[in-house]
Design a protein around this motif. Sequence first.
Motif, PDB file in Angstrom:
ATOM      1  N   ILE A  85      -9.674  -8.747 -50.165  1.00  0.00           N
ATOM      2  CA  ILE A  85      -9.792  -8.586 -51.546  1.00  0.00           C
ATOM      3  C   ILE A  85     -11.281  -9.236 -51.947  1.00  0.00           C
ATOM      4  CG2 ILE A  85      -8.717  -9.474 -53.601  1.00  0.00           C
ATOM      5  CD1 ILE A  85      -6.025 -10.099 -51.851  1.00  0.00           C
ATOM      6  N   ALA A  86     -11.714  -8.614 -52.675  1.00  0.00           N
ATOM      7  CA  ALA A  86     -13.227  -8.917 -53.217  1.00  0.00           C
ATOM      8  C   ALA A  86     -12.968  -9.002 -54.738  1.00  0.00           C
ATOM      9  CB  ALA A  86     -14.266  -8.096 -52.826  1.00  0.00           C
ATOM     10  N   ASP A  87     -12.933 -10.384 -55.439  1.00  0.00           N
ATOM     11  CA  ASP A  87     -12.678 -10.399 -56.778  1.00  0.00           C
ATOM     12  C   ASP A  87     -13.148 -11.731 -57.050  1.00  0.00           C
ATOM     13  OD1 ASP A  87     -11.721 -10.755 -59.529  1.00  0.00           O
ATOM     14  OD2 ASP A  87     -10.704  -8.691 -59.051  1.00  0.00           O
ATOM     15  N   GLY A 139      -8.645 -11.966 -45.800  1.00  0.00           N
ATOM     16  CA  GLY A 139      -9.748 -12.725 -46.518  1.00  0.00           C
ATOM     17  C   GLY A 139      -9.888 -12.176 -47.692  1.00  0.00           C
ATOM     18  N   GLY A 140     -10.912 -13.151 -48.491  1.00  0.00           N
ATOM     19  CA  GLY A 140     -11.514 -12.722 -49.828  1.00  0.00           C
ATOM     20  C   GLY A 140     -12.608 -13.051 -50.107  1.00  0.00           C
ATOM     21  N   ALA A 141     -13.445 -12.458 -51.175  1.00  0.00           N
ATOM     22  CA  ALA A 141     -14.812 -12.738 -51.519  1.00  0.00           C
ATOM     23  C   ALA A 141     -14.790 -12.949 -52.765  1.00  0.00           C
ATOM     24  CB  ALA A 141     -15.790 -11.833 -50.976  1.00  0.00           C
ATOM     25  N   VAL A 197      -9.809   0.178 -53.056  1.00  0.00           N
ATOM     26  CA  VAL A 197      -9.082   0.399 -54.122  1.00  0.00           C
ATOM     27  C   VAL A 197      -9.711  -0.551 -55.187  1.00  0.00           C
ATOM     28  CG1 VAL A 197      -6.710  -0.381 -55.096  1.00  0.00           C
ATOM     29  CG2 VAL A 197      -7.022   0.804 -52.837  1.00  0.00           C
ATOM     30  N   VAL A 198      -9.933  -0.127 -56.474  1.00  0.00           N
ATOM     31  CA  VAL A 198     -10.328  -0.764 -57.575  1.00  0.00           C
ATOM     32  C   VAL A 198      -9.219  -1.434 -58.393  1.00  0.00           C
ATOM     33  CG1 VAL A 198     -11.936  -0.640 -59.292  1.00  0.00           C
ATOM     34  CG2 VAL A 198     -12.524   0.460 -57.009  1.00  0.00           C
ATOM     35  N   PRO A 199      -9.122  -2.743 -58.576  1.00  0.00           N
ATOM     36  CA  PRO A 199      -8.229  -3.313 -59.750  1.00  0.00           C
ATOM     37  C   PRO A 199      -9.042  -2.775 -61.005  1.00  0.00           C
ATOM     38  CG  PRO A 199      -8.788  -4.912 -57.983  1.00  0.00           C
ATOM     39  CD  PRO A 199      -9.824  -3.785 -57.732  1.00  0.00           C
ATOM     40  N   MET A 224     -11.489  -4.119 -54.412  1.00  0.00           N
ATOM     41  CA  MET A 224     -12.650  -4.622 -54.892  1.00  0.00           C
ATOM     42  C   MET A 224     -13.041  -4.512 -56.492  1.00  0.00           C
ATOM     43  SD  MET A 224     -16.801  -3.577 -53.396  1.00  0.00           S
ATOM     44  CE  MET A 224     -16.224  -3.811 -51.927  1.00  0.00           C
ATOM     45  N   ASP A 225     -13.300  -5.538 -57.091  1.00  0.00           N
ATOM     46  CA  ASP A 225     -13.531  -5.606 -58.365  1.00  0.00           C
ATOM     47  C   ASP A 225     -14.837  -4.972 -58.688  1.00  0.00           C
ATOM     48  OD1 ASP A 225     -13.974  -6.222 -61.084  1.00  0.00           O
ATOM     49  OD2 ASP A 225     -14.087  -8.579 -60.813  1.00  0.00           O
TER      50      ASP A 225
END
Length: 189
Positions: free
Chosen positions: A7-9, A31-33, A79-81, A53-54
């Motif tokens: 998750i990248a947000d 993980g996340g960024a 996938v884009v939120p 990814m945001d």
Amino acid sequence: MGQRVWIADHDGLLRDALRTALEPGGVAVVGGACDGDGAVRLTTTLEPEIVLMDPSMPTADGESAIEIVKRRCPDTRIVVPNMHEDASLVARALEAGAEALLTKFLSMTEVVALVRSAGDSEVARVTKREAEILQLVATGYSTREIGEHLFISEKTVRNHLASLFRKLDARNRTEAVYRGIRLGIVPSP
């Protein structure tokens, strides 16, 4: 084993909420960024099946980060939120290589289902041309008018529509547009 998701947000609360929703659904959040540079670096290192990814992160913007990840890890699905009012931001993310959108109108159950299906190699994705046709359908264009507008034959338009109906599990144009709006393919009125 469940799918591995990154998750990248930049919003830590959203990252935590997505993790809480996804993990019980059999999705392993690895993980996340909080920025684009971290998303690229860690995604290319871990190579998860899916990245949420945001498209509006600090440092490397989401569009650039998507392009880099797709170039380095072509099998990773993005996938884009879509929590943004700027439709062009989302359109650029799709053009850069994002496969699906999570809209603010989806329930957490639908979010989990969409993320799981994004990692399924058997799930057909809506192409850029199909999204373009669906947007024209939403504005009221007939099959003939869509063909004239896009410089393609009516038969080609009908083939694209049949593919859209199958991918969106829709029986007609109205259902396809409704599902397109829910998935963020068509801007809501």
